[in-house]
Design a protein around this motif. Structure first.
Motif, PDB file in Angstrom:
ATOM      1  N   LEU A  47      44.296  40.571  33.857  1.00 26.11           N
ATOM      2  CA  LEU A  47      44.659  41.218  32.934  1.00 26.11           C
ATOM      3  C   LEU A  47      46.157  40.241  32.839  1.00 26.11           C
ATOM      4  O   LEU A  47      47.483  40.910  33.018  1.00 26.11           O
ATOM      5  N   ARG A  48      45.808  38.910  32.259  1.00 28.88           N
ATOM      6  CA  ARG A  48      47.096  38.198  31.966  1.00 28.88           C
ATOM      7  C   ARG A  48      47.391  38.161  30.566  1.00 28.88           C
ATOM      8  O   ARG A  48      46.509  38.300  29.621  1.00 28.88           O
ATOM      9  N   LYS A  49      48.741  37.994  30.388  1.00 34.21           N
ATOM     10  CA  LYS A  49      49.207  37.761  28.738  1.00 34.21           C
ATOM     11  C   LYS A  49      49.260  36.481  28.344  1.00 34.21           C
ATOM     12  O   LYS A  49      49.764  36.050  27.301  1.00 34.21           O
ATOM     13  N   LEU A  50      48.815  35.478  29.074  1.00 33.34           N
ATOM     14  CA  LEU A  50      49.196  34.105  28.593  1.00 33.34           C
ATOM     15  C   LEU A  50      48.256  33.588  27.446  1.00 33.34           C
ATOM     16  O   LEU A  50      46.970  33.991  27.356  1.00 33.34           O
ATOM     17  N   LYS A  51      48.775  32.968  26.796  1.00 41.61           N
ATOM     18  CA  LYS A  51      48.240  32.312  25.691  1.00 41.61           C
ATOM     19  C   LYS A  51      47.282  30.849  25.766  1.00 41.61           C
ATOM     20  O   LYS A  51      46.726  30.290  25.001  1.00 41.61           O
ATOM     21  N   LYS A  52      48.270  30.309  26.873  1.00 36.70           N
ATOM     22  CA  LYS A  52      47.655  29.050  27.368  1.00 36.70           C
ATOM     23  C   LYS A  52      47.294  29.154  28.912  1.00 36.70           C
ATOM     24  O   LYS A  52      48.075  29.549  29.684  1.00 36.70           O
ATOM     25  N   ASP A  53      46.215  28.876  29.251  1.00 32.68           N
ATOM     26  CA  ASP A  53      45.804  28.987  30.623  1.00 32.68           C
ATOM     27  C   ASP A  53      44.439  28.007  30.755  1.00 32.68           C
ATOM     28  O   ASP A  53      43.521  28.518  30.327  1.00 32.68           O
ATOM     29  N   ASN A  54      44.726  26.786  31.325  1.00 30.37           N
ATOM     30  CA  ASN A  54      43.612  25.977  31.510  1.00 30.37           C
ATOM     31  C   ASN A  54      43.036  25.772  33.188  1.00 30.37           C
ATOM     32  O   ASN A  54      42.610  24.790  33.621  1.00 30.37           O
ATOM     33  N   THR A  55      43.072  27.170  33.711  1.00 21.61           N
ATOM     34  CA  THR A  55      42.749  27.161  35.221  1.00 21.61           C
ATOM     35  C   THR A  55      41.380  27.663  35.311  1.00 21.61           C
ATOM     36  O   THR A  55      41.219  28.666  35.842  1.00 21.61           O
ATOM     37  N   GLY A  56      40.198  26.733  34.998  1.00 19.07           N
ATOM     38  CA  GLY A  56      39.062  26.816  35.222  1.00 19.07           C
ATOM     39  C   GLY A  56      38.422  27.588  34.121  1.00 19.07           C
ATOM     40  O   GLY A  56      38.862  27.593  32.895  1.00 19.07           O
ATOM     41  N   TYR A  57      37.152  28.040  34.232  1.00 19.25           N
ATOM     42  CA  TYR A  57      36.349  28.903  33.285  1.00 19.25           C
ATOM     43  C   TYR A  57      37.114  29.918  32.642  1.00 19.25           C
ATOM     44  O   TYR A  57      37.749  30.398  33.148  1.00 19.25           O
ATOM     45  N   ASP A  58      36.829  30.005  31.403  1.00 15.86           N
ATOM     46  CA  ASP A  58      37.477  31.367  30.606  1.00 15.86           C
ATOM     47  C   ASP A  58      36.438  32.413  30.705  1.00 15.86           C
ATOM     48  O   ASP A  58      35.600  32.777  29.989  1.00 15.86           O
ATOM     49  N   LEU A  59      36.428  33.133  31.959  1.00 25.34           N
ATOM     50  CA  LEU A  59      35.774  33.997  32.412  1.00 25.34           C
ATOM     51  C   LEU A  59      35.789  35.204  31.323  1.00 25.34           C
ATOM     52  O   LEU A  59      34.737  35.875  30.901  1.00 25.34           O
ATOM     53  N   LYS A  60      36.944  35.599  30.819  1.00 23.59           N
ATOM     54  CA  LYS A  60      36.830  36.948  29.874  1.00 23.59           C
ATOM     55  C   LYS A  60      36.050  36.758  28.835  1.00 23.59           C
ATOM     56  O   LYS A  60      35.487  37.722  28.437  1.00 23.59           O
ATOM     57  N   ASN A  61      35.906  35.551  28.136  1.00 29.33           N
ATOM     58  CA  ASN A  61      35.012  35.279  27.075  1.00 29.33           C
ATOM     59  C   ASN A  61      33.406  35.368  27.461  1.00 29.33           C
ATOM     60  O   ASN A  61      32.600  35.575  26.622  1.00 29.33           O
ATOM     61  N   LEU A  62      33.139  35.480  28.629  1.00 26.52           N
ATOM     62  CA  LEU A  62      31.780  35.779  28.984  1.00 26.52           C
ATOM     63  C   LEU A  62      31.562  37.389  28.986  1.00 26.52           C
ATOM     64  O   LEU A  62      30.291  37.824  28.500  1.00 26.52           O
ATOM     65  N   PHE A  63      32.347  38.148  29.217  1.00 22.53           N
ATOM     66  CA  PHE A  63      32.262  39.572  28.942  1.00 22.53           C
ATOM     67  C   PHE A  63      32.376  40.086  27.551  1.00 22.53           C
ATOM     68  O   PHE A  63      31.807  40.967  27.042  1.00 22.53           O
ATOM     69  N   VAL A  64      33.214  39.262  26.788  1.00 23.81           N
ATOM     70  CA  VAL A  64      33.695  39.775  25.403  1.00 23.81           C
ATOM     71  C   VAL A  64      32.513  39.307  24.590  1.00 23.81           C
ATOM     72  O   VAL A  64      32.053  38.170  24.453  1.00 23.81           O
ATOM     73  N   GLY A  65      31.731  40.543  24.013  1.00 20.32           N
ATOM     74  CA  GLY A  65      30.236  40.036  23.263  1.00 20.32           C
ATOM     75  C   GLY A  65      29.180  40.079  24.059  1.00 20.32           C
ATOM     76  O   GLY A  65      28.102  40.063  23.530  1.00 20.32           O
ATOM     77  N   ALA A  66      29.467  40.507  25.329  1.00 23.72           N
ATOM     78  CA  ALA A  66      27.976  40.468  26.099  1.00 23.72           C
ATOM     79  C   ALA A  66      27.326  41.821  26.353  1.00 23.72           C
ATOM     80  O   ALA A  66      26.226  41.948  26.756  1.00 23.72           O
ATOM     81  N   GLU A  67      27.783  42.901  25.541  1.00 15.27           N
ATOM     82  CA  GLU A  67      27.021  44.027  25.191  1.00 15.27           C
ATOM     83  C   GLU A  67      26.785  44.828  26.528  1.00 15.27           C
ATOM     84  O   GLU A  67      25.773  45.335  26.722  1.00 15.27           O
ATOM     85  N   GLY A  68      27.878  44.779  27.359  1.00 12.88           N
ATOM     86  CA  GLY A  68      27.625  45.532  28.787  1.00 12.88           C
ATOM     87  C   GLY A  68      26.473  44.846  29.756  1.00 12.88           C
ATOM     88  O   GLY A  68      26.108  45.607  30.664  1.00 12.88           O
ATOM     89  N   THR A  69      26.119  43.768  29.375  1.00 12.93           N
ATOM     90  CA  THR A  69      24.907  43.234  30.203  1.00 12.93           C
ATOM     91  C   THR A  69      25.185  42.243  31.368  1.00 12.93           C
ATOM     92  O   THR A  69      24.581  41.952  32.242  1.00 12.93           O
ATOM     93  N   LEU A  70      26.665  41.975  31.452  1.00  9.92           N
ATOM     94  CA  LEU A  70      27.090  41.405  32.738  1.00  9.92           C
ATOM     95  C   LEU A  70      28.313  42.046  33.373  1.00  9.92           C
ATOM     96  O   LEU A  70      28.516  41.678  34.694  1.00  9.92           O
ATOM     97  N   GLY A  71      28.844  43.266  33.162  1.00  8.43           N
ATOM     98  CA  GLY A  71      30.010  43.837  33.717  1.00  8.43           C
ATOM     99  C   GLY A  71      30.472  44.992  32.621  1.00  8.43           C
ATOM    100  O   GLY A  71      30.101  44.990  31.652  1.00  8.43           O
ATOM    101  N   VAL A  72      31.366  45.707  33.386  1.00 10.46           N
ATOM    102  CA  VAL A  72      31.810  46.958  32.622  1.00 10.46           C
ATOM    103  C   VAL A  72      33.361  46.401  32.251  1.00 10.46           C
ATOM    104  O   VAL A  72      34.197  46.702  33.457  1.00 10.46           O
TER     105      VAL A  72
END
Length: 476
Positions: free
Chosen positions: A188-213
């Motif tokens: 739950l970070r507010k950063l607009k710039k963050d290049n520390t590794g894979y962008d994990l949040k975007n795996l869950f956004v659009g995943a239709e609940g198939t990867l986590g809650v």
């Protein structure tokens, strides 16, 4: 009456119920029923239990037990999805996990222009909270009075504000997610710039609940516009609408916040069946556009921009007629007319729906070619086309011929989908612009997407959910 409780072991159901308490573990058939059917009624499900956790810890304990016992879990928000992604199957072995009780707005940060909202916050409630803080949360959908933030993110919801502000993924800066194992990813970070590794949040956004809650998210807020103007335009063709869009984009730039294309056919449905629908223009036009321009400076600036856009459209010969809302009430009435279109189709009988996107420049060609394709499947069918032209997303719905048998028309669902979707793919478009995949488009996605892409998605799924308990049968 089916005894669904016998489908899963009663002792196991008791273990799940103990996590949330009996009051929030629904087992009675009448209590469970609303969670088992989606708005279009195409995918009725069966479940012995609906869990309504009230904390992230309870979600974590539910997921840990589910993985240990290999019990399938179906996350659900406001249950407004249109592709069957939020309802259980007919096996009776899937438990519904409703996030509606996680409904707190944890924080509004005016300096960062962010809000932290839990998954069960109703979209309209978030819009109101932002407005009271003199901010704008721009995600706007027809179902905003009941859809929830967790579902919006899980389906990467779009809506009418994508042109200026982006879809749900672009509005999300961080997420809190409970993994199938019960582990909690706190991002739950507010950063607009963050290049520390894979962008994990975007795996869950659009995943239709198939990867986590998704249990909470950091979302972007924007300054509330100081002026907003809405106009209704009559035009001769989608090509004219495209020309007007180009002119509006050039003149208004980022102030162009909505550009909605509407066919005369579907607008006629609204005039016939919606009680308060009134024609905005005197004459009849085959195509219409609703334009919204917002200004961060003043109402006068928004009005000046709108007048410049329309005047240029008239001079260019693409605007046939137009009216600018004279008040906030009139502007709201124009938007209500636009939002009434899905409901207006229902009294006309069965409808075969397509939620597609193509490159904006290809919209006139798509509409032309799709109409010819529809005629090969059902010559007398009526095309009810409308949508978010500014971002290339059309709801290309096909209503049954007048007086036809609804069942016989719906039997054409397969060939009609294929005819329309083939054209979408030929134009490098998408068969699901904003509604998702769910159950409805799963087989088509698997059959038509690049094999490498499907393989990669399945690898991601196995990595996050090795027990295969997260919303099985959806997406991939």
């Amino acid at each position: 009456m089916t005894d669904n409780s016998a489908i899963l072991d009663a002792a196991l159901l008791d273990r799940f119920a103990a996590i949330v308490g009996d009051r929030h573990a629904l087992r009675a058939e009448s209590d469970i029923a609303p969670y088992l059917i989606e708005p279009r009624g195409r995918y009725p499900g069966v479940s012995p239990l609906v869990l309504r956790p009230g904390s992230v810890d309870e979600v974590s304990r539910i997921m840990k037990l589910a993985t240990e016992t290999r019990t399938p879990i179906v996350p659900q928000g406001g249950n407004t999805g249109l592709v069957g992604g939020q309802v259980p199957d007919r096996s009776g072995r899937q438990i519904v996990l409703s996030l509606s009780r996680l409904n707190r707005i944890r924080e509004i940060d005016l300096l960062s222009n962010t809000v932290i909202a839990e998954a069960g916050v109703v979209l309209e409630s978030l819009q109101v909270a932002a407005d009271r803080a003199d901010r704008l949360f721009p995600l706007s959908l027809g179902a905003q009075g009941s859809c929830e933030i967790g579902g919006n993110l899980s389906t990467n919801a779009g809506g009418t504000g994508v042109l200026a502000y982006g879809n749900a993924r672009e509005l999300c800066l961080g997420v809190e997610v409970v993994l199938p194992t019960g582990e909690v990813l706190d991002d739950l970070r507010k950063l607009k710039k963050d290049n520390t590794g894979y962008d994990l949040k975007n795996l869950f956004v659009g995943a239709e609940g198939t990867l986590g809650v998704i249990t909470a998210a950091v979302l972007k807020l924007f300054p509330r516009p100081k002026g907003r103007d809405v106009a209704w335009v009559g035009l001769s063709s989608p090509k004219a609408a495209l020309d007007l869009l180009a002119r509006a984009s050039d003149q208004a730039g980022a102030s162009l916040t909505a550009f909605e294309l509407i066919s005369g056919t579907v607008l006629g449905f609204a005039f016939r069946h919606m009680a308060d629908a009134q024609p905005p223009l005197q004459g009849e036009w085959p195509w219409h556009v609703l334009i919204e321009i917002s200004s961060g400076r003043s109402a006068e600036d928004a009005r000046s921009l709108m007048e410049e856009v329309l005047a240029a459209g008239v001079e260019q010969g693409v605007v046939g007629d137009a009216v600018i809302a004279a008040s906030l009430a009139q502007a709201a009435a124009l938007w209500r007319l636009r939002e009434s279109l899905p409901e207006a189709q229902k009294p006309e009988g069965a409808s075969i729906k397509h939620d597609v996107s193509v490159p904006v420049a290809s919209i006139p060609l798509f509409i032309e070619r799709a109409a010819a394709a529809v005629a090969t499947v059902s010559p007398e069918a009526r095309v009810a086309c409308f949508g978010h032209m500014g971002d290339g997303n059309l709801h290309y719905n096909v209503s049954q011929p007048s007086g036809a048998d609804s069942g016989a028309f719906l039997d054409l669902y397969g060939p009609m989908n294929k005819a329309v979707h083939d054209i979408v793919r030929e134009l490098d478009g998408s068969i699901s612009a904003e509604h998702g995949i769910g159950q409805m488009k799963r087989e088509e996605l698997i059959a038509t997407a690049p094999p490498v892409a499907i393989d990669l998605m399945r690898r991601v799924k196995r990595a996050f959910d090795p027990a295969g308990i997260m919303n099985p049968g959806k997406m991939i």
